[in-house]
Enzyme design. Structure first.
Site, PDB file in Angstrom:
ATOM      1  N   ASN A 111       0.860  -1.184   0.000  1.00  0.00           N
ATOM      2  CA  ASN A 111       0.000   0.000   0.000  1.00  0.00           C
ATOM      3  C   ASN A 111       0.898   1.235   0.000  1.00  0.00           C
ATOM      4  O   ASN A 111       1.333   1.710   1.049  1.00  0.00           O
ATOM      5  CB  ASN A 111      -0.919  -0.015   1.220  1.00  0.00           C
ATOM      6  CG  ASN A 111      -1.942  -1.117   1.146  1.00  0.00           C
ATOM      7  OD1 ASN A 111      -2.922  -1.026   0.416  1.00  0.00           O
ATOM      8  ND2 ASN A 111      -1.698  -2.188   1.902  1.00  0.00           N
ATOM      9  N   GLU A 112       1.200   1.706  -1.191  1.00  0.00           N
ATOM     10  CA  GLU A 112       2.143   2.798  -1.367  1.00  0.00           C
ATOM     11  C   GLU A 112       1.507   4.139  -0.990  1.00  0.00           C
ATOM     12  O   GLU A 112       0.282   4.234  -0.804  1.00  0.00           O
ATOM     13  CB  GLU A 112       2.605   2.844  -2.830  1.00  0.00           C
ATOM     14  CG  GLU A 112       3.350   1.590  -3.295  1.00  0.00           C
ATOM     15  CD  GLU A 112       4.774   1.502  -2.778  1.00  0.00           C
ATOM     16  OE1 GLU A 112       5.093   2.169  -1.777  1.00  0.00           O
ATOM     17  OE2 GLU A 112       5.583   0.767  -3.378  1.00  0.00           O
ATOM     18  N   PRO A 113       2.334   5.210  -0.849  1.00  0.00           N
ATOM     19  CA  PRO A 113       1.779   6.533  -0.555  1.00  0.00           C
ATOM     20  C   PRO A 113       0.640   6.884  -1.503  1.00  0.00           C
ATOM     21  O   PRO A 113       0.732   6.691  -2.716  1.00  0.00           O
ATOM     22  CB  PRO A 113       2.989   7.457  -0.769  1.00  0.00           C
ATOM     23  CG  PRO A 113       4.165   6.604  -0.413  1.00  0.00           C
ATOM     24  CD  PRO A 113       3.812   5.233  -0.920  1.00  0.00           C
TER      25      PRO A 113
END
Length: 662
Positions: free
Chosen positions: A184-186
């Protein structure tokens, strides 16, 4: 003491300096008032692994007593290796059974074959599943081979399977330097579910070495979403090392933000964060403990830490700080304890002034009571340990040059071959030259030419996930040796004083190295006993994102601890620690600062540039695009600028060291 038992029992691990926060006091609420998640700090990574593995094992056992399944959410990554190793040990030595365990892994690269050495499927079987009695049908790992147009349905099915299992009882998380949990990236929202996602460039850059270059790292991955993770009944997030310190501070102390997806775990009702000392170093109670508790100001290092911090806040040099500055920035109790801002300022000023020396080996025939190093013996035997064959000149090249020019007997020991950091294309270039050069003179060694052909043929047909054969690793290691010799010859160090230790732990052929072994420590011990140094310099770098520096330091600590009991020369041996390419010591930590002139800085740059394989397509650049010589110069200039801002003399550049006290 038997060395093999020493290795098994209590490998000493470098703690990190400048930590004054009491973590076991009863007034915990006061100490942790800035923290929005319960956080637990342990001195070492092995303590973290032990504590978390114990908690997982307890959860499994409690469910077993009830005759129920224990559903675990599991991540991958270097942080988890110690935890999985401890769980495997508990299974083999303590009888911990996994027959009631159901697992759901958080993520997997896409596309990715489960048989690839890069796959998380491979990782989990290699480090956990193949060594315990978990039923194969209880293992769930996202499938990186699903056709793209079926991924959405597959992700919905993954969610259904989690619900069918009763939901996740305990979710174990790591954290990336972008703040990602799972992948879950920025930008990932609070309500995201299991899905396919595009990886952040920083995340891909972190994995570039494992994939032999950034371009080979998959661009996408399948990951559980933030909401999926938060539905777990319990969450434990684990982080190790200073490279994670800043993102941990954001996760634990700042408001939830999609730019730091890990921060959403603040909303969970049963969550904890477990850290080693490095990962905790930016938390308020560690970085500035006087802001959360009354301190014992009899500790000179604590006073220096606080006053240097105050200079930065007030934007003043040391001798211009006033009593009002101390009061305005929360240091009134320090002022009340000492009684005078002037007395505090002068004391800290003198402490910092005494760290500066142009004689890192000690200045002969002078009063050395206020100098960082001893005057005698005037000519010292010195061993400089360099984890890789360029850390010496990158991190302390100016100091190394001074030690040589001031007449000391300087030995440099390269602990690992560094072969893993040489790109395939680079070795092909060297072997092409060697092959054609031999043909040109028609005098090339037939066996050597056959070896060249073998290596070139392997590289030409090498699969993306294939481990280099020993001949390739040997050739890459020879390139690093050649470059290291060239740099040290430029500084005037004879070949007889250049030692290539090639510690066995490094020679796994892949990013994940082997554990420290008895042979690693014996090699270090043999060199030390041969030289019998008065000074040792070593890399005390906990920010190394690849871990080799830390393991190399451990081998030295274990060797010294073992030898201290029986070697007379050890009584007169001092150990100085430098930092690697990723960070510098803080001003309050520095115990020796060596000024570097413009000419010395230029010579240091020339030595670094002799490591050509680490300049062109270097494998270990991390997320910093600057070349190593640029990082080194800017860091050394920044240290000098900091001393100048604190009111010290102005220098072109400085290299910094901390003394290790056993």
């Amino acid at each position: 003491m038997d060395l093999s038992k020493k290795l098994q029992s209590d490998n000493p691990v470098f703690y990190g300096f400048g930590e004054y926060a009491p973590t076991n006091l009863t007034h915990r609420d006061m100490l942790t008032k800035y923290e929005k998640i319960p956080s637990y700090i342990y001195p070492e990574g092995k303590d973290v692994s032990q504590a978390v593995a114990d908690e997982i094992a307890d959860s499994i056992k409690k469910k077993q007593k009830k005759g129920e399944k224990c559903v675990l959410g599991l991540p991958t990554g270097s942080t988890q290796l110690g935890i999985y190793a401890e769980l495997v040990r508990k299974h083999k030595e303590e009888g911990l059974s996994f027959n009631n365990v159901v697992t759901f892994n958080i993520d997997e690269y896409y596309p990715m074959s489960p048989h690839s050495i890069h796959s998380y499927n491979n990782y989990m079987h290699r480090h956990l599943y193949d060594h315990v009695d978990i039923p194969e049908e209880n293992i769930h790992i996202p499938d990186g081979t699903i056709m793209f147009d079926s991924v959405h349905d597959y992700c919905r099915e993954y969610e259904r399977l989690i619900k069918e299992a009763g939901g996740i009882d305990l979710m174990l998380l790591g954290i990336g330097r972008t703040g990602h949990i799972g992948f879950n990236e920025p930008g990932s929202g609070r309500n995201t579910r299991t899905r396919i996602i595009t990886l952040d460039p920083v995340t891909r850059q972190e994995e570039a070495t494992e994939f032999q270059g950034f371009i080979n790292v998959p661009r996408r991955a399948i990951t559980m979403g933030v909401d999926t993770i938060l539905e777990s009944r319990k969450i434990i997030l684990v982080a190790l090392g200073e490279s994670k310190a800043r993102v941990i501070q954001k996760t634990v102390e700042e408001d939830p933000d999609s730019e730091v997806p890990a921060s959403f775990i603040q909303e969970h009702h049963n969550v904890k964060v477990v850290l080693d000392s490095g990962a905790s170093s930016q938390l308020v109670r560690v970085r500035t403990p006087w802001l959360v508790d009354n301190m014992d100001w009899n500790d000179d290092r604590l006073v220096r830490k606080a006053v240097v911090w105050l200079c930065k806040q007030a934007k003043k040099p040391l001798l211009k700080l006033t009593g009002k500055d101390y009061n305005d920035y929360g240091l009134s109790d320090l002022l009340a304890t000492v009684g005078s801002a002037y007395r505090i300022n002068i004391k800290v000023f003198n402490d910092l002034q005494h760290t500066i020396t142009g004689w890192p080996g000690g200045k002969p025939e002078v009063d050395d009571s206020n100098r960082p190093e001893r005057a005698e013996p005037a000519k010292k035997r010195i061993v400089i340990f360099s984890p890789h064959p360029d850390d010496d000149v990158i991190s302390m090249g100016g100091t190394l040059l001074r030690l040589v020019e001031q007449g000391h007997d300087v030995h440099v020991a390269y602990q690992v071959s560094g072969n893993f950091a040489v790109a395939d294309e680079y070795i092909s270039r060297y072997l092409d030259f060697h092959h054609e050069y031999a043909d040109f003179y028609d005098s090339g060694n037939k066996k050597a030419k056959e070896q060249n052909e073998k290596v070139l043929s392997f590289l030409k047909n090498k699969k993306d996930d294939e481990v280099d054969i020993p001949d390739v690793r040997k050739a890459k290691g020879l390139i690093r040796r050649m470059e290291a010799r060239s740099a040290l010859r430029y500084f005037g160090i004879p070949d007889s004083h250049i030692h290539f230790l090639d510690l066995p732990f490094y020679e796994s052929g892949r990013r994940q190295k082997n554990p420290i072994g008895e042979e690693d420590v014996k090699i270090v011990m043999n060199l030390l006993d041969e030289v019998k140094p008065h000074q040792i310099f070593a890399a005390g770098d906990l920010s190394d994102p690849h871990g080799t520096h830390r393991v190399c330091l451990d081998t030295i600590f274990i060797a010294l601890e073992h030898m201290r009991e029986e070697k007379e020369w050890m009584k007169d041996c001092w150990l100085w620690l430098y930092r690697g390419a990723w960070a510098e010591w803080e001003a309050d930590e520095i115990e020796m600062a060596v000024p570097i002139s413009p000419i010395e800085l230029a010579r240091k740059r020339d030595a670094i540039l002799r490591h050509q394989s680490q300049k062109e397509g270097a494998m270990f650049m991390g997320e910093d695009e600057r070349e190593f010589w640029q990082r080194a110069e800017q860091r050394n200039r920044a240290t000098a600028r900091l001393y100048d801002e604190l009111g010290m003399a102005e220098y072109e550049a400085m290299e910094a060291f901390v003394k290790y006290y056993p």
